[in-house]
Design an enzyme around this catalytic site. Structure first.
Site, mmCIF file in Angstrom:
data_model
loop_
_atom_site.group_PDB
_atom_site.id
_atom_site.type_symbol
_atom_site.label_atom_id
_atom_site.label_comp_id
_atom_site.label_asym_id
_atom_site.label_seq_id
_atom_site.Cartn_x
_atom_site.Cartn_y
_atom_site.Cartn_z
ATOM 1 N N ARG A 1 -39.187 -3.861 1.848
ATOM 2 C CA ARG A 1 -39.750 -4.732 1.019
ATOM 3 C C ARG A 1 -41.474 -4.508 1.364
ATOM 4 O O ARG A 1 -41.591 -4.887 2.644
ATOM 5 C CB ARG A 1 -39.337 -6.099 0.588
ATOM 6 C CG ARG A 1 -37.966 -6.168 0.160
ATOM 7 C CD ARG A 1 -37.487 -7.519 -0.253
ATOM 8 N NE ARG A 1 -38.302 -8.507 0.626
ATOM 9 C CZ ARG A 1 -37.705 -9.750 0.491
ATOM 10 N NH1 ARG A 1 -36.754 -10.194 -0.305
ATOM 11 N NH2 ARG A 1 -38.273 -10.978 0.993
ATOM 12 N N LYS B 1 -30.805 -18.251 9.065
ATOM 13 C CA LYS B 1 -30.270 -19.284 8.232
ATOM 14 C C LYS B 1 -29.226 -18.682 7.236
ATOM 15 O O LYS B 1 -27.994 -18.976 7.268
ATOM 16 C CB LYS B 1 -31.394 -19.930 7.448
ATOM 17 C CG LYS B 1 -32.184 -20.694 8.227
ATOM 18 C CD LYS B 1 -33.133 -21.480 7.244
ATOM 19 C CE LYS B 1 -34.059 -20.606 6.377
ATOM 20 N NZ LYS B 1 -35.231 -19.744 7.184
ATOM 21 N N ARG C 1 -46.239 -15.772 6.494
ATOM 22 C CA ARG C 1 -45.082 -16.738 6.016
ATOM 23 C C ARG C 1 -44.609 -17.758 7.317
ATOM 24 O O ARG C 1 -44.549 -18.771 7.158
ATOM 25 C CB ARG C 1 -43.846 -15.766 5.841
ATOM 26 C CG ARG C 1 -43.961 -14.989 4.471
ATOM 27 C CD ARG C 1 -42.884 -14.211 4.667
ATOM 28 N NE ARG C 1 -41.462 -14.692 4.281
ATOM 29 C CZ ARG C 1 -40.273 -14.076 4.072
ATOM 30 N NH1 ARG C 1 -40.199 -12.949 4.718
ATOM 31 N NH2 ARG C 1 -39.152 -14.904 3.972
ATOM 32 N N ARG D 1 -38.072 -28.363 1.946
ATOM 33 C CA ARG D 1 -39.158 -27.472 2.809
ATOM 34 C C ARG D 1 -40.137 -28.499 3.283
ATOM 35 O O ARG D 1 -40.927 -28.217 4.137
ATOM 36 C CB ARG D 1 -39.839 -26.228 1.962
ATOM 37 C CG ARG D 1 -38.941 -25.240 1.662
ATOM 38 C CD ARG D 1 -39.722 -24.117 0.668
ATOM 39 N NE ARG D 1 -38.935 -23.308 0.339
ATOM 40 C CZ ARG D 1 -38.640 -22.111 0.965
ATOM 41 N NH1 ARG D 1 -38.892 -21.997 2.232
ATOM 42 N NH2 ARG D 1 -37.888 -21.102 0.255
ATOM 43 N N ARG E 1 -36.896 -5.425 8.828
ATOM 44 C CA ARG E 1 -35.956 -5.879 7.931
ATOM 45 C C ARG E 1 -35.556 -4.775 6.819
ATOM 46 O O ARG E 1 -36.481 -4.082 6.416
ATOM 47 C CB ARG E 1 -36.220 -7.010 6.985
ATOM 48 C CG ARG E 1 -34.916 -7.622 6.280
ATOM 49 C CD ARG E 1 -34.901 -9.175 6.356
ATOM 50 N NE ARG E 1 -36.240 -9.605 5.516
ATOM 51 C CZ ARG E 1 -36.348 -10.779 5.312
ATOM 52 N NH1 ARG E 1 -35.642 -11.934 5.685
ATOM 53 N NH2 ARG E 1 -37.502 -11.236 4.692
#
Length: 216
Positions: A164, A17, A175, A92, A131
């Protein structure tokens, strides 16, 4: 020039996104609205909604849909949204979608398209756990799909890249589970309203071409 320019981008974490928002915005002057950024800005500016949200977060409580929707409505009323907008991370839930509809109606606006980036779970998990973030400028890379030119170094500012703690496999799976439980009902909600445009392609250039063709 885009004909359809009031947009929502929907997809699991890591579906692209943010990446495709940035690519679209390079050629089209639209507002990119992230609820995370909105929340931080409202708190920083010490607005009424920001104070309410900060108080709730300090107590470890979730910020109610009505407060988030209020922030989104205020942002949609800003002049830069006249050129169109991309909502990233909101709504959401079905309830948030209903509140957004009310907010848009009160501003004399309406949605043109809801773009659903459909990506298989294995690819999502690989993306999330590979990531890398830049400590200085915040640019996001991916060791598999979008690596930096020099390993561990940001292409933009030259600072050190890091992973992270919440990009672990366990967190990524959690998630993804939240997305399917909470957000995936929006897919049918917007499909029933004739607003959904689904992209299941993984090639970046093909996604950009399909997205542009749909919105023009």
């Amino acid at each position: 020039m885009l004909k359809k320019k009031n947009l929502i981008f929907v997809g699991a974490p890591g579906a692209g996104k943010g990446t495709f928002s940035a690519m679209l915005l390079e050629d089209h002057p639209m507002a990119h609205i992230s609820t995370g950024d909105l929340l931080r800005d409202e708190v920083k500016r010490d607005t009424k909604l920001g104070r309410e949200a900060a108080g709730l977060m300090k107590e470890g409580k979730l910020v109610p849909d009505e407060i988030i929707a209020g922030m989104v409505r205020d942002r949609l009323a800003q002049p830069d949204c006249e050129n169109g907008f991309i909502l990233d991370g909101f709504p959401r839930t079905i309830r948030q979608a209903e509140l957004l509809e009310e907010a848009l109606s009160s501003l004399g606006k309406s949605l043109d398209r809801v773009v659903y980036f459909k990506v298989d779970d294995d690819t999502i998990l690989k993306r999330l756990t590979a990531r890398l973030n830049c400590k200085k400028c915040g640019k996001i890379y991916n060791k598999l799909f979008m690596p930096p030119t020099v390993e561990g170094v940001c292409d933009v500012c030259g600072d050190t890249l890091y992973q992270r703690p919440d990009d672990s496999l366990e967190t990524a799976k959690a998630r993804l589970e939240v997305f399917y439980k909470q957000t995936s009902p929006l897919i049918d909600y917007y499909r029933d309203r004739g607003l959904l445009f689904e992209i299941s392609e993984l090639d970046k250039d093909k996604i950009c071409a399909a997205l542009t063709a749909e919105l023009e």
